[in-house]
Design a protein around this motif. Structure first.
Motif, PDB file in Angstrom:
ATOM      1  N   ASP A 164      -2.900  14.309   5.172  1.00 39.81           N
ATOM      2  CA  ASP A 164      -1.462  14.125   5.003  1.00 39.81           C
ATOM      3  C   ASP A 164      -1.085  13.287   3.796  1.00 39.81           C
ATOM      4  O   ASP A 164       0.086  12.975   3.587  1.00 39.81           O
ATOM      5  CB  ASP A 164      -0.860  13.501   6.261  1.00 39.81           C
ATOM      6  CG  ASP A 164      -1.487  12.149   6.591  1.00 39.81           C
ATOM      7  OD1 ASP A 164      -2.498  11.783   5.950  1.00 39.81           O
ATOM      8  OD2 ASP A 164      -0.970  11.458   7.485  1.00 39.81           O
ATOM      9  N   THR A 165      -2.064  12.892   2.979  1.00 37.50           N
ATOM     10  CA  THR A 165      -1.767  12.119   1.780  1.00 37.50           C
ATOM     11  C   THR A 165      -2.888  12.334   0.760  1.00 37.50           C
ATOM     12  O   THR A 165      -4.005  12.729   1.129  1.00 37.50           O
ATOM     13  CB  THR A 165      -1.605  10.623   2.120  1.00 37.50           C
ATOM     14  OG1 THR A 165      -1.036   9.939   1.015  1.00 37.50           O
ATOM     15  CG2 THR A 165      -2.941   9.991   2.486  1.00 37.50           C
ATOM     16  N   ASP A 166      -2.580  12.091  -0.516  1.00 39.79           N
ATOM     17  CA  ASP A 166      -3.530  12.397  -1.580  1.00 39.79           C
ATOM     18  C   ASP A 166      -4.003  11.181  -2.359  1.00 39.79           C
ATOM     19  O   ASP A 166      -5.124  11.172  -2.863  1.00 39.79           O
ATOM     20  CB  ASP A 166      -2.912  13.392  -2.574  1.00 39.79           C
ATOM     21  CG  ASP A 166      -2.629  14.741  -1.952  1.00 39.79           C
ATOM     22  OD1 ASP A 166      -3.547  15.294  -1.305  1.00 39.79           O
ATOM     23  OD2 ASP A 166      -1.500  15.241  -2.088  1.00 39.79           O
ATOM     24  N   LEU A 167      -3.174  10.169  -2.491  1.00 40.81           N
ATOM     25  CA  LEU A 167      -3.573   9.019  -3.296  1.00 40.81           C
ATOM     26  C   LEU A 167      -2.885   7.751  -2.811  1.00 40.81           C
ATOM     27  O   LEU A 167      -1.845   7.796  -2.154  1.00 40.81           O
ATOM     28  CB  LEU A 167      -3.275   9.255  -4.775  1.00 40.81           C
ATOM     29  CG  LEU A 167      -1.811   9.418  -5.200  1.00 40.81           C
ATOM     30  CD1 LEU A 167      -1.274   8.109  -5.772  1.00 40.81           C
ATOM     31  CD2 LEU A 167      -1.674  10.518  -6.254  1.00 40.81           C
ATOM     32  N   PHE A 191       0.871  -1.168   0.000  1.00 38.07           N
ATOM     33  CA  PHE A 191       0.000   0.000   0.000  1.00 38.07           C
ATOM     34  C   PHE A 191       0.912   1.223   0.000  1.00 38.07           C
ATOM     35  O   PHE A 191       1.547   1.528   1.007  1.00 38.07           O
ATOM     36  CB  PHE A 191      -0.900   0.012   1.235  1.00 38.07           C
ATOM     37  CG  PHE A 191      -1.829  -1.177   1.316  1.00 38.07           C
ATOM     38  CD1 PHE A 191      -3.098  -1.121   0.754  1.00 38.07           C
ATOM     39  CD2 PHE A 191      -1.430  -2.350   1.936  1.00 38.07           C
ATOM     40  CE1 PHE A 191      -3.952  -2.212   0.828  1.00 38.07           C
ATOM     41  CE2 PHE A 191      -2.269  -3.440   2.014  1.00 38.07           C
ATOM     42  CZ  PHE A 191      -3.538  -3.373   1.455  1.00 38.07           C
ATOM     43  N   LEU A 192       0.985   1.906  -1.151  1.00 35.73           N
ATOM     44  CA  LEU A 192       1.868   3.062  -1.310  1.00 35.73           C
ATOM     45  C   LEU A 192       1.037   4.335  -1.334  1.00 35.73           C
ATOM     46  O   LEU A 192       0.253   4.571  -2.257  1.00 35.73           O
ATOM     47  CB  LEU A 192       2.672   2.933  -2.608  1.00 35.73           C
ATOM     48  CG  LEU A 192       3.599   4.100  -2.959  1.00 35.73           C
ATOM     49  CD1 LEU A 192       4.686   4.279  -1.898  1.00 35.73           C
ATOM     50  CD2 LEU A 192       4.216   3.905  -4.340  1.00 35.73           C
ATOM     51  N   PHE A 193       1.196   5.160  -0.303  1.00 37.50           N
ATOM     52  CA  PHE A 193       0.467   6.420  -0.202  1.00 37.50           C
ATOM     53  C   PHE A 193       1.378   7.567  -0.641  1.00 37.50           C
ATOM     54  O   PHE A 193       2.519   7.672  -0.168  1.00 37.50           O
ATOM     55  CB  PHE A 193       0.006   6.657   1.241  1.00 37.50           C
ATOM     56  CG  PHE A 193      -1.058   5.699   1.700  1.00 37.50           C
ATOM     57  CD1 PHE A 193      -2.405   6.009   1.544  1.00 37.50           C
ATOM     58  CD2 PHE A 193      -0.718   4.487   2.300  1.00 37.50           C
ATOM     59  CE1 PHE A 193      -3.389   5.131   1.975  1.00 37.50           C
ATOM     60  CE2 PHE A 193      -1.692   3.602   2.733  1.00 37.50           C
ATOM     61  CZ  PHE A 193      -3.033   3.924   2.571  1.00 37.50           C
ATOM     62  N   LEU A 194       0.874   8.414  -1.534  1.00 36.82           N
ATOM     63  CA  LEU A 194       1.658   9.505  -2.097  1.00 36.82           C
ATOM     64  C   LEU A 194       0.974  10.840  -1.855  1.00 36.82           C
ATOM     65  O   LEU A 194      -0.258  10.930  -1.821  1.00 36.82           O
ATOM     66  CB  LEU A 194       1.849   9.299  -3.602  1.00 36.82           C
ATOM     67  CG  LEU A 194       2.610   8.025  -4.012  1.00 36.82           C
ATOM     68  CD1 LEU A 194       2.480   7.805  -5.514  1.00 36.82           C
ATOM     69  CD2 LEU A 194       4.068   8.117  -3.601  1.00 36.82           C
ATOM     70  N   ARG A 195       1.795  11.872  -1.722  1.00 35.15           N
ATOM     71  CA  ARG A 195       1.279  13.227  -1.540  1.00 35.15           C
ATOM     72  C   ARG A 195       1.906  14.142  -2.584  1.00 35.15           C
ATOM     73  O   ARG A 195       3.107  14.054  -2.864  1.00 35.15           O
ATOM     74  CB  ARG A 195       1.603  13.750  -0.143  1.00 35.15           C
ATOM     75  CG  ARG A 195       1.014  15.126   0.148  1.00 35.15           C
ATOM     76  CD  ARG A 195       1.308  15.580   1.559  1.00 35.15           C
ATOM     77  NE  ARG A 195       0.585  16.807   1.880  1.00 35.15           N
ATOM     78  CZ  ARG A 195       0.695  17.465   3.023  1.00 35.15           C
ATOM     79  NH1 ARG A 195       1.507  16.999   3.969  1.00 35.15           N
ATOM     80  NH2 ARG A 195       0.007  18.569   3.234  1.00 35.15           N
ATOM     81  N   VAL A 196       1.097  15.035  -3.159  1.00 35.54           N
ATOM     82  CA  VAL A 196       1.600  15.957  -4.163  1.00 35.54           C
ATOM     83  C   VAL A 196       2.023  17.267  -3.499  1.00 35.54           C
ATOM     84  O   VAL A 196       1.380  17.737  -2.548  1.00 35.54           O
ATOM     85  CB  VAL A 196       0.529  16.223  -5.253  1.00 35.54           C
ATOM     86  CG1 VAL A 196      -0.661  16.983  -4.679  1.00 35.54           C
ATOM     87  CG2 VAL A 196       1.134  16.978  -6.431  1.00 35.54           C
ATOM     88  N   GLY A 198      -5.974   2.092  -7.976  1.00 29.92           N
ATOM     89  CA  GLY A 198      -5.734   3.424  -7.458  1.00 29.92           C
ATOM     90  C   GLY A 198      -6.902   3.956  -6.650  1.00 29.92           C
ATOM     91  O   GLY A 198      -8.068   3.635  -6.927  1.00 29.92           O
ATOM     92  N   TYR A 199      -6.595   4.778  -5.663  1.00 31.92           N
ATOM     93  CA  TYR A 199      -7.600   5.373  -4.783  1.00 31.92           C
ATOM     94  C   TYR A 199      -7.214   6.812  -4.466  1.00 31.92           C
ATOM     95  O   TYR A 199      -6.033   7.142  -4.322  1.00 31.92           O
ATOM     96  CB  TYR A 199      -7.715   4.591  -3.464  1.00 31.92           C
ATOM     97  CG  TYR A 199      -8.149   3.162  -3.646  1.00 31.92           C
ATOM     98  CD1 TYR A 199      -9.467   2.784  -3.443  1.00 31.92           C
ATOM     99  CD2 TYR A 199      -7.236   2.180  -4.021  1.00 31.92           C
ATOM    100  CE1 TYR A 199      -9.875   1.467  -3.609  1.00 31.92           C
ATOM    101  CE2 TYR A 199      -7.634   0.858  -4.198  1.00 31.92           C
ATOM    102  CZ  TYR A 199      -8.952   0.515  -3.994  1.00 31.92           C
ATOM    103  OH  TYR A 199      -9.348  -0.795  -4.181  1.00 31.92           O
ATOM    104  N   SER A 200      -8.220   7.663  -4.341  1.00 29.68           N
ATOM    105  CA  SER A 200      -8.002   9.049  -3.945  1.00 29.68           C
ATOM    106  C   SER A 200      -8.318   9.221  -2.462  1.00 29.68           C
ATOM    107  O   SER A 200      -9.266   8.617  -1.948  1.00 29.68           O
ATOM    108  CB  SER A 200      -8.889   9.982  -4.769  1.00 29.68           C
ATOM    109  OG  SER A 200      -8.805  11.318  -4.276  1.00 29.68           O
ATOM    110  N   LEU A 201      -7.529  10.048  -1.786  1.00 30.45           N
ATOM    111  CA  LEU A 201      -7.801  10.407  -0.398  1.00 30.45           C
ATOM    112  C   LEU A 201      -8.036  11.899  -0.252  1.00 30.45           C
ATOM    113  O   LEU A 201      -8.026  12.438   0.853  1.00 30.45           O
ATOM    114  CB  LEU A 201      -6.659   9.964   0.517  1.00 30.45           C
ATOM    115  CG  LEU A 201      -6.550   8.455   0.716  1.00 30.45           C
ATOM    116  CD1 LEU A 201      -5.561   7.853  -0.270  1.00 30.45           C
ATOM    117  CD2 LEU A 201      -6.129   8.109   2.140  1.00 30.45           C
ATOM    118  N   VAL A 202      -8.239  12.572  -1.400  1.00 29.40           N
ATOM    119  CA  VAL A 202      -8.566  14.000  -1.361  1.00 29.40           C
ATOM    120  C   VAL A 202      -9.929  14.160  -0.690  1.00 29.40           C
ATOM    121  O   VAL A 202     -10.923  13.558  -1.094  1.00 29.40           O
ATOM    122  CB  VAL A 202      -8.597  14.581  -2.788  1.00 29.40           C
ATOM    123  CG1 VAL A 202      -9.099  16.014  -2.768  1.00 29.40           C
ATOM    124  CG2 VAL A 202      -7.211  14.510  -3.416  1.00 29.40           C
TER     125      VAL A 202
END
Length: 354
Positions: free
Chosen positions: A57-60, A9-14, A48-52
């Motif tokens: 603290d994270t976006d996707l 599970f890789l969480f990324l932030r822009v 893929g999933y969005s967390l917006v």
């Protein structure tokens, strides 16, 4: 011995500064990013999933499943080799593997109540709830019979919520946590009720850590990147795809969305926008087709699908559902609801959609 499945599970932030880039720059970066990730279809399962709007603290999230660890490293290297990757940072990362439980599942399938096979297969549910999980060491010194009895109570409580599906990932020795729990559901309130109900089981007394918790919305990669907002979103609402001096909407109500050179002639399509609507364009034997970019069965981006020229059909990239491109009607697989189609006109090399 079953072949292991490794899960990440890789969480990324822009970087917020990315949102201030020009719409055209954002568009090019997003298209290149999606294109590079599509190259990994044969090497791993990727959702893929969005967390917006659900997490600060994270976006996707990129949920990945593979037969070994190498594809995870290759994918991350590719991500950070793209122009968009230069604006991304890893906010959280969890690694584990799928394996059989040591506990028998009451009234479950298979010998002794144990499922015949453990396999991670992400579903089409709208929501995914993910969190790392660690038990107190006292749990592991309890006799197996005692732990089995406590887990049976825990499982029976969970089965009161059949519309919430659990994926248990084992991280022992691979990552800091012991487990990663990933619940899939179309009903966020049902998950809240489940978690509250589980608090009353005796097994929950042995929980040491079950945070942070991530509420994720499943989307295609295109939709996830659009959810990041910024100049690209503003441009999309202004008929996002085109800003040419010769473009725009003509008196008959058709809008230029692309040129012929921008749409692949074989295999796949291209995602464009008509106002705020995402459209998938395909070229077959010189004819251009325009349909809604979202699969009616799941939430896949149909522009990432493949086309068959002989039957003029489109195959969804997630579950193989097929549509007739001319009518939008289902043509096979799990799909039951048609997709929207659009009128297309060609003006030289310009593609106009109405």
């Amino acid at each position: 011995m079953e072949k292991p499945q490794f899960v990440r599970f890789l969480f990324l932030r822009v970087d917020p500064a990315w949102r201030r880039l020009e719409a055209g720059v954002q568009r090019v970066q997003k298209q290149a990013f999606v294109g590079r990730l599509k190259d990994f279809r044969a090497r791993l399962l990727l959702r893929g999933y969005s967390l917006v709007g659900t997490r600060g603290d994270t976006d996707l999230l990129l949920w990945q499943v593979a037969d070994d660890l190498d594809p995870f490293q290759q994918l991350e290297t590719t991500i950070f080799s793209t122009a968009l990757g230069g604006w991304l940072t890893i906010s959280h990362s969890y690694l584990g593997m799928a394996r059989r439980s040591v506990y028998e599942l009451p009234d479950g399938p298979g010998q002794g109540g144990v499922p015949p096979r453990i396999q991670v297969e992400p579903q089409d549910c709208k929501y995914l709830f993910v969190y790392p999980f660690v038990k107190q060491r006292e749990w592991y010194v309890l006799p197996l019979e005692r732990r089995q009895a406590l887990m049976e109570e825990h499982i029976r409580t969970g089965r009161k919520y059949p519309n919430v599906r659990l994926n248990t990932i084992y991280s022992f020795g691979l990552d800091d946590q012991e487990f990663v729990l990933a619940f899939e559901s179309d009903d966020a309130s049902a998950f809240v009720d489940l978690v509250m109900d589980l608090r009353h089981t005796e097994a929950s007394r042995y929980t040491l850590q079950d945070t942070p918790i991530f509420t994720c919305l499943q989307m295609s990669l295109h939709d996830i990147l659009d959810s990041l907002g910024g100049a690209g979103e503003e441009g999309k609402e202004r008929s996002h795809a085109r800003d040419r001096s010769a473009g725009g909407t003509d008196p008959s109500g058709f809008t230029e969305v692309a040129t012929l050179a921008e749409v692949p002639t074989e295999g796949s399509g291209r995602r464009v926008y008509l106002g705020a609507e995402a459209i998938a364009l395909f070229r077959i034997n010189g004819q251009v087709f325009a349909v809604s970019d979202r699969c009616s069965h799941g939430r896949a981006s149909l522009s990432e699908g493949t086309v068959e020229a002989e039957t003029c059909t489109l195959q969804c990239p997630w579950h193989g559902g097929r549509y007739d491109l001319a009518s939008g009607r289902p043509a096979g697989g799990p799909v039951r609801v048609p997709i929207r189609t659009y009128r297309v006109r060609l003006d030289g090399d310009r593609i106009l959609v109405g």
